[in-house]
Scaffold this motif. Structure first.
Motif, PDB file in Angstrom:
ATOM      1  N   TYR A  54       0.806  -1.231   0.000  1.00  9.80           N
ATOM      2  CA  TYR A  54       0.000   0.000   0.000  1.00  9.80           C
ATOM      3  C   TYR A  54       0.833   1.272   0.000  1.00  9.80           C
ATOM      4  O   TYR A  54       0.913   1.966   0.991  1.00  9.80           O
ATOM      5  N   SER A  56       0.925   4.868  -2.508  1.00 11.73           N
ATOM      6  CA  SER A  56      -0.284   5.549  -2.995  1.00 11.73           C
ATOM      7  C   SER A  56      -0.862   4.847  -4.226  1.00 11.73           C
ATOM      8  O   SER A  56      -2.081   4.735  -4.365  1.00 11.73           O
ATOM      9  N   LEU A  57       0.021   4.334  -5.122  1.00 11.08           N
ATOM     10  CA  LEU A  57      -0.514   3.594  -6.281  1.00 11.08           C
ATOM     11  C   LEU A  57      -1.156   2.286  -5.822  1.00 11.08           C
ATOM     12  O   LEU A  57      -2.226   1.896  -6.303  1.00 11.08           O
ATOM     13  N   SER A  59      -2.667   1.664  -3.058  1.00  7.92           N
ATOM     14  CA  SER A  59      -3.990   1.934  -2.477  1.00  7.92           C
ATOM     15  C   SER A  59      -5.022   2.135  -3.582  1.00  7.92           C
ATOM     16  O   SER A  59      -6.164   1.686  -3.470  1.00  7.92           O
ATOM     17  N   LYS A  60      -4.599   2.806  -4.669  1.00 10.25           N
ATOM     18  CA  LYS A  60      -5.533   3.002  -5.785  1.00 10.25           C
ATOM     19  C   LYS A  60      -5.819   1.671  -6.481  1.00 10.25           C
ATOM     20  O   LYS A  60      -6.957   1.398  -6.887  1.00 10.25           O
ATOM     21  N   GLU A  63      -8.339  -0.141  -4.516  1.00 15.97           N
ATOM     22  CA  GLU A  63      -9.692   0.380  -4.779  1.00 15.97           C
ATOM     23  C   GLU A  63     -10.241  -0.205  -6.074  1.00 15.97           C
ATOM     24  O   GLU A  63     -11.420  -0.552  -6.166  1.00 15.97           O
ATOM     25  N   ALA A  64      -9.355  -0.327  -7.090  1.00 13.07           N
ATOM     26  CA  ALA A  64      -9.785  -0.901  -8.373  1.00 13.07           C
ATOM     27  C   ALA A  64     -10.151  -2.386  -8.210  1.00 13.07           C
ATOM     28  O   ALA A  64     -11.140  -2.862  -8.790  1.00 13.07           O
ATOM     29  N   ASN A 105     -11.219   6.262   2.935  1.00 15.43           N
ATOM     30  CA  ASN A 105     -12.050   7.431   2.585  1.00 15.43           C
ATOM     31  C   ASN A 105     -13.306   7.524   3.459  1.00 15.43           C
ATOM     32  O   ASN A 105     -14.162   8.364   3.201  1.00 15.43           O
TER      33      ASN A 105
END
Ligand code: AVI
Length: 336
Positions: A54, A56-57, A59-60, A63-64, A105
């Motif tokens: 985890y 920042s990429l 974490s994205k 999410e995907a 979030n």
């Protein structure tokens, strides 16, 4: 506990991730992080902590993953809350101090505010800045809920500060993240929650259940390759943290259900023989040799309730989907 309509958002401590890509051989991690990662990479069976998935990429990418048709846990859990929300809220009761572990979030908890009606909301996440943004927006939507954001890594032990109300603490731990701990670690973690919950506290937790291995395998090795990217991205993150020279194209994603251990295992496998170097160290990997990057344990309902009991929780109620793929469990502290 203090409550006001325009309560300020408090951030009690902070910790940041370090996500930017970097040239190999320049380490950006702390000495402790470098030592931990180095020890794992140099072990006979190389392994790394899943927390390094985890940046920042990463974490994205996670999410995907949650949007993928193969990754059923997120939508199955959401469907359980949608179908049984009123019943769950009746069991929990209004006015709790809702401590959201790994809040991100804050969307999952926020969707439950109208039902659970907490008096105070305490989102906890390692990524402080992300959390602050989310809580700032949330406070405007729910001005009557006191909000106290905590930027800390709760996985390695924590004490809730005095700004967190002591009555009726409800730990909220959705998404089956408990599965990323080995069972003995999960018990230790749940015991820490128990110790922080007080005599009238409780836990609302999402748990992924054992199911057909084809379903499990597909959830962790999707057709689009998003989980593969998520796993491989760890090498990018390690290059940044310890200054290693992993060449991502030389590695491939492996994920499979290990039925004996009741867990999905994720590994990165060397496509070719190679030597990986970082300051002060190097490690040769033979073709096919693996780095174990994550486990995701799957439970039976009874098995997980047994874990809760060992950790000092009692009176669990369980809600599942029609297929019995996922469980939402509410358990109270065992005050005996
Ligand atoms: C965060 N955690 C619950 C996810 C899981 O299912 O174990 C992480 C994940 N790894 C691969 N896909 C999703």
């Amino acid at each position: 506990m203090h409550m006001s309509r325009s309560s300020a958002i408090r951030v009690v401590s902070s910790d940041t991730m370090a996500p930017a890509p970097s040239a190999p051989h320049i380490a950006h991690g702390s000495a402790a992080v470098i030592a931990e990662i180095s020890a794992g990479l140099l072990a006979a069976d190389a392994q790394t902590s899943p927390k390094y998935l985890y940046d920042s990429l990463g974490s994205k990418l996670f999410e995907a993953i949650c949007e993928l048709p193969e990754y059923y846990p997120t939508r199955t859990e959401a469907a359980i809350f949608a179908q049984h929300g009123a019943d769950i809220a009746a069991d929990v009761g209004p006015g709790s101090v809702m401590v959201d572990l790994g809040a991100g979030n804050c969307a999952k908890a926020a969707s439950l505010f109208p039902l659970l009606q907490p008096a105070q909301y305490v989102p906890v996440d390692i990524s402080r800045d992300f959390l602050l943004d989310a809580v700032g927006r949330l406070q405007q939507r729910f001005p009557h809920i006191e909000m106290t954001a905590l930027g800390l890594d709760f996985s390695s032990g924590f004490e809730l500060p005095a700004s967190v109300g002591e009555r009726r603490r409800l730990f909220f731990y959705p998404g089956s993240s408990i599965g990323n701990f080995a069972p003995h670690e999960a018990i230790a973690f749940l015991r820490r929650l128990r110790a922080n919950a007080g005599a009238d506290g409780g836990l609302l937790i999402g748990v992924d259940l054992i199911k057909d291995s084809d379903v499990l395998d597909a959830a962790y090795d999707d057709g689009l390759g998003v989980t593969a990217a998520f796993n491989l991205n760890m090498l990018r993150h390690l290059n940044h943290l310890i200054g290693a020279d992993f060449d991502i194209g030389q590695w491939q994603h492996r994920a499979f259900f290990n039925a004996e251990a009741s867990r999905i295992e994720m590994h990165l496998e060397a496509r070719v023989p190679q030597t990986v170097r970082w300051p002060g160290h190097e490690r040769h990997f033979a073709r096919g040799e693996r780095i174990h990057t994550e486990d995701s344990y799957k439970y039976t309902e009874a098995g997980f309730i047994g874990l809760l009991e060992q950790a000092g929780f009692a009176a669990a109620r369980v809600w599942t989907d029609a297929g019995g793929w996922f469980a939402v469990i509410h358990a109270n502290v065992n005050a005996d």
